[in-house]
Design an enzyme around this catalytic site. Structure first.
Site, PDB file in Angstrom:
ATOM      1  CG  ASP A  14      -1.857   1.212   1.226  1.00  0.00           C
ATOM      2  OD1 ASP A  14      -2.336   1.582   0.140  1.00  0.00           O
ATOM      3  OD2 ASP A  14      -2.088   1.817   2.291  1.00  0.00           O
ATOM      4  CB  SER A  15       0.238   4.726  -0.942  1.00  0.00           C
ATOM      5  OG  SER A  15      -1.021   4.826  -0.311  1.00  0.00           O
ATOM      6  CE1 TYR A  46       2.844   5.851  -3.439  1.00  0.00           C
ATOM      7  CE2 TYR A  46       1.865   4.044  -4.667  1.00  0.00           C
ATOM      8  CZ  TYR A  46       2.943   4.579  -3.978  1.00  0.00           C
ATOM      9  OH  TYR A  46       4.091   3.848  -3.846  1.00  0.00           O
ATOM     10  N   GLY A  47      -2.908   9.162  -4.124  1.00  0.00           N
ATOM     11  CA  GLY A  47      -4.213   9.537  -4.682  1.00  0.00           C
ATOM     12  C   GLY A  47      -4.266  10.872  -5.396  1.00  0.00           C
ATOM     13  CB  CYS A  77      -2.571   0.968  -2.753  1.00  0.00           C
ATOM     14  SG  CYS A  77      -2.723   2.694  -3.189  1.00  0.00           S
ATOM     15  CG  ASN A  78      -9.073   1.007  -3.111  1.00  0.00           C
ATOM     16  OD1 ASN A  78     -10.111   0.530  -3.518  1.00  0.00           O
ATOM     17  ND2 ASN A  78      -8.623   0.764  -1.884  1.00  0.00           N
ATOM     18  CB  THR A  79      -4.433   5.182  -5.631  1.00  0.00           C
ATOM     19  OG1 THR A  79      -5.410   5.795  -4.776  1.00  0.00           O
ATOM     20  CG2 THR A  79      -3.978   6.174  -6.662  1.00  0.00           C
ATOM     21  CD  GLU A 154      -2.138   8.606   6.672  1.00  0.00           C
ATOM     22  OE1 GLU A 154      -1.074   9.018   7.140  1.00  0.00           O
ATOM     23  OE2 GLU A 154      -2.282   7.498   6.135  1.00  0.00           O
ATOM     24  CB  THR A 193      -6.259   1.712   2.074  1.00  0.00           C
ATOM     25  OG1 THR A 193      -5.718   2.992   1.738  1.00  0.00           O
ATOM     26  CG2 THR A 193      -5.760   0.656   1.121  1.00  0.00           C
TER      27      THR A 193
HETATM   28  N1  DGL Z   1      -3.910   3.792  -0.322  1.00  0.00           N
HETATM   29  C1  DGL Z   1      -4.616   4.796  -1.084  1.00  0.00           C
HETATM   30  C2  DGL Z   1      -5.845   4.158  -1.729  1.00  0.00           C
HETATM   31  O1  DGL Z   1      -6.331   3.133  -1.306  1.00  0.00           O
HETATM   32  C3  DGL Z   1      -5.027   5.970  -0.221  1.00  0.00           C
HETATM   33  C4  DGL Z   1      -3.860   6.803   0.276  1.00  0.00           C
HETATM   34  C5  DGL Z   1      -3.126   7.503  -0.852  1.00  0.00           C
HETATM   35  O2  DGL Z   1      -3.705   8.387  -1.524  1.00  0.00           O
HETATM   36  O3  DGL Z   1      -1.955   7.167  -1.050  1.00  0.00           O
HETATM   37  O4  DGL Z   1      -6.357   4.698  -2.685  1.00  0.00           O
END
Ligand code: DGL
Length: 279
Positions: A14-15, A46-47, A77-79, A154, A193
């Site tokens: 994940d990010s 990352y988003g 990580c969804n992004t 966060e 996430t």
């Molecule tokens: N982990 C990123 C997601 O699930 C969220 C945090 C980010 O933007 O890095 O999209």
């Protein structure tokens, strides 16, 4: 006695710390696998970044997990799943599972109207990856970017009046966007996430009958199923055996990772190894 699957090494990426919600679900289902978790905390979020940057960061990160011996990769990580899955797969000799497909599967199982709303980061929404995955399953999707939610979570502002107000605004925008597209969503996918930590707040604000979907559990089920195809080492829960320790890696802020990550994982994180993936 050795638990079946106890030598299997699953890399979770994940990010940041948000992917620990997916690791928590995985560990509940496959407690005897060896988990390696990498949070690219130095380069989060990352988003808000471009596709090229997200792909570069994600590929560097999964290469590290592969070097550590990961035999199966979960992109929590969804992004990164939305924008970099082809690049990650091209760089990986082992199977890779992303969370967009599993989220869309969960939406399909939950929705009766065939219309779903997605909340996600700006980059995920811009990619339209959820809309495409939903369309493949015969669902119509309306996506809403919620860029303020990651920093609020966060910050630990979960049950917080400011976060509640922000959620109210995003949910109203999401409803208006769906109406504008003549959709009648009865399922809401938490496509990031961090959002599962806001689940009870969100459930309190959405209309009755709206299913709120956290894809972590569905992802864990998908990994379990897929592993049956990957190897003959079928991981099963044997209950009485000790769980192998999780190896945590981060690219910055070990102390913050431990403090924040323990909330996402719902168990204490004692040690985090800092690594350098470059800029
Ligand atoms: N982990 C990123 C997601 O699930 C969220 C945090 C980010 O933007 O890095 O999209």
């Amino acid at each position: 006695m050795t638990a079946p699957g106890s030598t299997l090494r699953i890399g979770v990426f994940d990010s940041g710390v948000g992917g620990l919600t997916v690791l928590r679900a995985l560990r509940a289902r496959l407690p005897h696998a060896h988990y390696l978790y990498l949070g690219d905390t130095a380069r989060l979020p990352y988003g808000s970044k471009s596709q090229a940057t997200i792909a570069r960061y994600a590929v560097e990160s999964v290469r590290f997990l592969l070097e550590q011996g990961a035999e199966y990769l979960v992109i929590a990580c969804n992004t990164a799943s939305a924008l970099a899955l082809p690049e990650i797969r091209a760089a990986s000799p082992v199977p890779v599972l992303g969370v967009i497909e599993t989220g869309a599967d969960a939406a399909l199982a939950a929705s009766r109207s065939g219309d779903v709303s997605i909340l996600a980061t700006a980059a995920t929404v811009a990619s339209l990856a959820y809309s495409a995955a939903c369309a493949e399953r015969g669902l119509r999707a309306s996506e809403m970017a919620c860029p303020l939610l990651v920093p609020l979570v966060e910050e630990g502002w979960v049950a917080h009046p400011v976060t509640r107000d922000v959620l109210r605004i995003y949910l109203a925008q999401s409803t208006a966007a769906a109406r504008g597209d003549a959709l009648h969503p009865d399922a809401l996918v938490l496509g990031c996430t961090h959002y599962p930590l806001l689940r009870s707040e969100i459930e309190a604000l959405v209309p009755r009958g709206m299913a709120v979907i956290d894809s972590a559990a569905v992802t864990a089920e998908a990994v379990t199923r897929a592993l049956g195809l990957v190897a003959d080492r079928e991981p099963v829960s044997t209950g009485t055996l000790a769980k192998p320790p999780i190896r945590f890696f981060a690219t910055d802020g070990a102390e913050r990772f431990k403090a924040l990550g323990s909330r996402f994982l719902d168990e204490p994180i004692e040690a985090v190894t800092l690594i350098d993936l470059g800029g």
